[in-house]
Design an enzyme around this catalytic site. Structure first.
Site, short mmCIF file in Angstrom:
data_model
loop_
_atom_site.label_atom_id
_atom_site.label_comp_id
_atom_site.label_asym_id
_atom_site.label_seq_id
_atom_site.Cartn_x
_atom_site.Cartn_y
_atom_site.Cartn_z
N LYS A 25 43.20 57.89 71.03
CA LYS A 25 44.13 57.45 69.97
C LYS A 25 43.69 56.10 69.43
O LYS A 25 43.00 55.33 70.11
CB LYS A 25 45.58 57.37 70.47
CG LYS A 25 45.87 56.33 71.55
CD LYS A 25 46.24 54.95 71.02
CE LYS A 25 46.29 53.92 72.13
NZ LYS A 25 46.08 52.57 71.86
N ASP A 151 51.46 54.70 77.39
CA ASP A 151 50.84 55.48 76.30
C ASP A 151 50.86 56.99 76.57
O ASP A 151 50.50 57.78 75.69
CB ASP A 151 49.37 55.06 76.10
CG ASP A 151 49.24 53.77 75.32
OD1 ASP A 151 50.21 53.38 74.65
OD2 ASP A 151 48.16 53.16 75.38
#
Ligand code: C5P
Length: 306
Positions: A25, A151
């Protein structure tokens, strides 16, 4: 798309092995609003996945042991690995009495700000949900992942989202407009805890506008997206490692439409519309940076969840 391989036990028809894609990401914005009493920072960010991915193979085993191997010597191969911890916690929460061998084929740079370890853990949760036929929803897997790392909930769903709280409160967004993402990671890695530890939220002079970024993503406005890129951790990591600033300057000099450090760094990404320009950036950056990648923006959620 992510279900690349499955082997079936001919006698029982049970899936013995599954593979999951674990994409990296990037943060289009990252803002830390304040430090919370629990020591974490209250965040506001837009995150999106890119087509640079590890692959996780999960092999069902009799007994209860979890074993792990990785193609990279840079990640722990034992219970310190987030993927191992995800498997252990999932077994504990669901009462499954099976073992698993986890194989991590690493492509995402380590300690890079690209959530490689978190994505491996998230892919392990998704994969074991299929392998062990647990029937857990994405939300349930994300909640389990949140106990291991901030995350991981985003990585369970992947795609594109506004993330708040520690990072676990997610509002899905559509995929950003297609473009090339050039990623360059300096030789050293950084510790997220170290970077957050050096951040003085009271002294932040410039904050990204996460709401405006979410709007720009929704309207598919590439120019607005590049104009709104911002990360309050960037000056902190740049202060520790000046190469981060040098890479960002070079990217812009080489014609990137926008450039920003991802997460706590030290990876810097550039957004460019054209493949020819992405190639030019890669060639230019390779002169002083060993790990350089040109990949497509993914931005769509993983399809192995309901
Ligand atoms: O949640 P995770 O273990 O990935 O976070 C690593 C470190 O990053 C935390 O120990 C904390 O120091 C910092 N952090 C933070 N605020 C967040 C997320 C992470 O301060 N929202």
């Amino acid at each position: 798309m992510e279900r690349t391989d499955r082997r079936y036990d001919r006698m029982e028809g049970r899936v013995q092995m599954v593979s999951e894609k674990a994409p990296a990401k990037i943060n289009l914005t990252l803002d830390a609003r304040y430090k919370r009493p629990d020591g974490y920072h209250e965040l506001e960010m837009v995150m999106t996945t890119v087509d640079l991915a590890d692959r996780i193979d999960l092999e069902d085993r009799d007994g209860s042991s979890i074993t792990l191997e990785s193609s990279s010597g840079l990640v722990p191969q034992d219970e310190r690995n987030l993927a191992y911890r995800a498997a252990a916690l999932l077994r504990e929460k669901t009462g499954v009495r099976r073992g698993v061998h986890i194989r991590i084929h690493k492509r995402i740079p380590v300690a890079a700000g690209l959530a490689g370890g978190s994505s491996d853990a998230a892919a392990t949760l998704r994969g074991l949900n299929r392998l062990w036929k647990l029937g857990l929803s994405g939300r349930e897997l994300a909640d389990i992942g949140a106990e291991i790392g901030s995350d991981i909930p985003f990585c369970v769903h992947s795609g594109t989202a506004v993330a708040k709280g520690r990072g676990e409160i997610l509002e899905p967004l559509p995929a950003p407009p297609p473009c090339w993402v050039v990623l360059a990671k300096p030789a050293h890695g950084v510790s997220t805890a170290d970077v957050f530890g050096r951040l003085n939220v009271g002294a932040i002079s410039e904050r990204p506008d996460t709401e405006a970024m979410a709007e720009a993503v929704c309207s598919g406005d590439f120019d607005r997206i590049t104009g709104l890129l911002g990360n309050v951790l960037e000056p902190v990591t740049m202060g520790m490692h000046p190469e981060v600033g040098k890479i960002k300057r070079k990217m812009l000099e080489f014609g990137a439409e926008g450039a920003l450090m991802s997460g706590s760094g030290p990876t810097v990404f550039a957004l460019v519309r054209k493949e020819s320009k992405a190639k030019r950036l890669v060639n230019g950056l390779k002169g002083f940076c060993r790990q350089v990648f040109a990949v497509r923006m993914l931005g769509k959620p993983i399809d192995s969840l309901d």
